[in-house]
Write a protein that holds these residues in place. Structure first.
Motif, PDB file in Angstrom:
ATOM      1  N   ILE A  28       0.862  -1.173   0.000  1.00 14.11           N
ATOM      2  CA  ILE A  28       0.000   0.000   0.000  1.00 14.11           C
ATOM      3  C   ILE A  28       0.900   1.224   0.000  1.00 14.11           C
ATOM      4  N   THR A  51      -5.084  -4.529  -6.647  1.00 13.55           N
ATOM      5  CA  THR A  51      -4.236  -3.402  -6.297  1.00 13.55           C
ATOM      6  C   THR A  51      -5.125  -2.180  -6.125  1.00 13.55           C
ATOM      7  N   LEU A  52      -4.533  -1.071  -5.744  1.00 13.62           N
ATOM      8  CA  LEU A  52      -5.295   0.132  -5.501  1.00 13.62           C
ATOM      9  C   LEU A  52      -6.158   0.499  -6.708  1.00 13.62           C
ATOM     10  N   ASN A  53      -7.440   0.753  -6.416  1.00 12.46           N
ATOM     11  CA  ASN A  53      -8.434   1.176  -7.405  1.00 12.46           C
ATOM     12  C   ASN A  53      -8.884   0.063  -8.354  1.00 12.46           C
ATOM     13  N   SER A  56     -12.514  -1.887  -7.029  1.00 18.58           N
ATOM     14  CA  SER A  56     -12.939  -1.055  -5.919  1.00 18.58           C
ATOM     15  C   SER A  56     -14.420  -1.218  -5.620  1.00 18.58           C
ATOM     16  N   ARG A  59     -15.037  -4.185  -3.463  1.00 19.38           N
ATOM     17  CA  ARG A  59     -14.570  -4.044  -2.100  1.00 19.38           C
ATOM     18  C   ARG A  59     -15.476  -3.095  -1.325  1.00 19.38           C
ATOM     19  N   GLN A  60     -16.107  -2.138  -2.011  1.00 16.24           N
ATOM     20  CA  GLN A  60     -16.910  -1.149  -1.318  1.00 16.24           C
ATOM     21  C   GLN A  60     -18.241  -1.708  -0.826  1.00 16.24           C
ATOM     22  N   TYR A 195      -5.594   4.844   1.610  1.00 14.83           N
ATOM     23  CA  TYR A 195      -5.863   3.668   0.786  1.00 14.83           C
ATOM     24  C   TYR A 195      -7.210   3.053   1.150  1.00 14.83           C
ATOM     25  N   GLU A 198     -10.015   5.092  -0.268  1.00 18.76           N
ATOM     26  CA  GLU A 198     -10.094   4.993  -1.723  1.00 18.76           C
ATOM     27  C   GLU A 198     -10.578   3.618  -2.157  1.00 18.76           C
ATOM     28  N   GLU A 199     -10.197   2.588  -1.423  1.00 18.65           N
ATOM     29  CA  GLU A 199     -10.534   1.223  -1.818  1.00 18.65           C
ATOM     30  C   GLU A 199     -11.938   0.819  -1.387  1.00 18.65           C
ATOM     31  N   TYR A 200     -12.366   1.308  -0.233  1.00 17.88           N
ATOM     32  CA  TYR A 200     -13.635   0.852   0.351  1.00 17.88           C
ATOM     33  C   TYR A 200     -14.708   1.928   0.388  1.00 17.88           C
TER      34      TYR A 200
END
Length: 324
Positions: A28, A51-53, A56, A59-60, A195, A198-200
């Motif tokens: 991260i 990975t980031l984004n 998403s 994960r949200q 992070y 942005e991810e969740y």
């Protein structure tokens, strides 16, 4: 501090709990992080982490995340990984466990129990937990007789990391600790929190669980408004000013050891008095027959220690289910 405290000494005796961690290591923003997810624990399946984004939106769907901050041994201690897995399984949410020591935890990622060639012992099986709902239960092996006393067992000695000073002095330890004070650690954790949002999603609820060193930073994150619900185990090195920032609406559970020179009874009671004054919703539990570190490095063949470790874990699960 007269000498190196065993809470952060990788050469001190420490039981390695039985079980196979199921989470994965990701980075991260350059920070190595152990992530445990409920879907990873279903049949111990191999799940590719986004990975980031990436992914998403999937994960949200989770409206809560646990930020797990370790004691000084860091994210590669098997016991910490097993605990992260268990929180993910019991709470049904992701657990994010970052390396808050930026590569200088007391055990590095190549750290494993070490013995000279040909001297490897045949260890007795150390039970992981009595809770059959725990995801690690089936992998823990057979039980061994419980010892109904509080003696400490030297299960596995730890090998020192490559950067460790030989015969480290108290001054050298204090220098290490100073490299991980709030001025350094707060910005690192801010990157992890960024992070998570942005991810969740920005409205994700973040619960914090912290052991020893990590307990201080759960308290700090609660005081700064990042975390509303926290659990700390034998927290270390925090200040009363940091506790005073916890106000009405915050919810903190403390699980402490009977014998703990880092969190002695006087400091714990002062902490409780401040929590009462600020209107924080709180609970504080002390377990007899335990010393600092029981909840993450305790010898589970000692009945008092295992009871305390399991009770403290179940208490945290209940606390998060009620308030997070």
């Amino acid at each position: 501090m007269a000498g190196l405290h065993p809470c952060c000494d990788p050469t001190s005796p420490s039981a390695i709990w039985e079980g196979t961690p199921a989470g994965k290591i990701i980075k991260i923003d350059g920070i190595e992080t152990y992530v445990a997810r409920p879907d990873m624990l279903d049949g111990r399946s191999k799940v590719k982490l986004p990975t980031l984004n990436q992914e998403s939106s999937s994960r949200q769907q989770f409206n809560r995340v646990i930020l797990f901050l370790t004691e000084g041994h860091g994210i590669y201690l098997p016991n910490a990984q097993l605990l992260a897995d268990s929180f993910a399984a019991h709470l049904g949410c992701d657990v994010i466990m970052p390396d808050q020591f930026a590569g200088q935890a007391r055990l590095d990622k190549d750290q494993r129990p070490f013995f000279p060639p040909g001297k490897e012992p045949i260890p007795e099986t150390v039970p992981w937990t009595e809770d059959k709902d725990d995801p690690n239960y089936e992998l823990r092996g057979i039980r061994v007789p419980l010892k109904e006393n509080t003696e400490t067992s030297d299960v596995y000695p730890f090998r020192k990391p490559p950067w460790w000073q030989k015969d480290e002095s108290a001054e050298e330890f204090e220098a290490w600790k100073g490299r991980h004070e709030p001025a350094v650690t707060d910005p690192l954790l801010a990157r992890v929190v960024k992070y998570i949002h942005e991810e969740y999603g920005q409205d994700v609820k973040i619960g914090g669980v912290g052991y020893c060193f990590g307990g201080r930073y759960v308290i700090r994150l609660m005081g700064s408004g990042v975390i509303d619900v926290g659990v700390v185990y034998h927290p270390s090195f925090y200040t009363m000013e940091e506790v005073r920032k916890l106000v009405k609406g915050k919810r903190l559970a403390i699980y402490a050891a009977e014998t703990d020179d880092i969190l002695p009874p006087k400091k714990r009671r002062e902490t409780e008095d401040i929590l009462k004054e600020t209107g924080t919703t709180w609970t504080s539990t002390v377990f007899s027959g335990t010393t600092h570190g029981f909840s993450v490095r305790g010898d589970l063949t000692v009945k008092e220690v295992r009871l305390a470790k399991e009770s403290a874990f179940r208490g945290a699960v209940s606390w998060f289910k009620e308030w997070l």
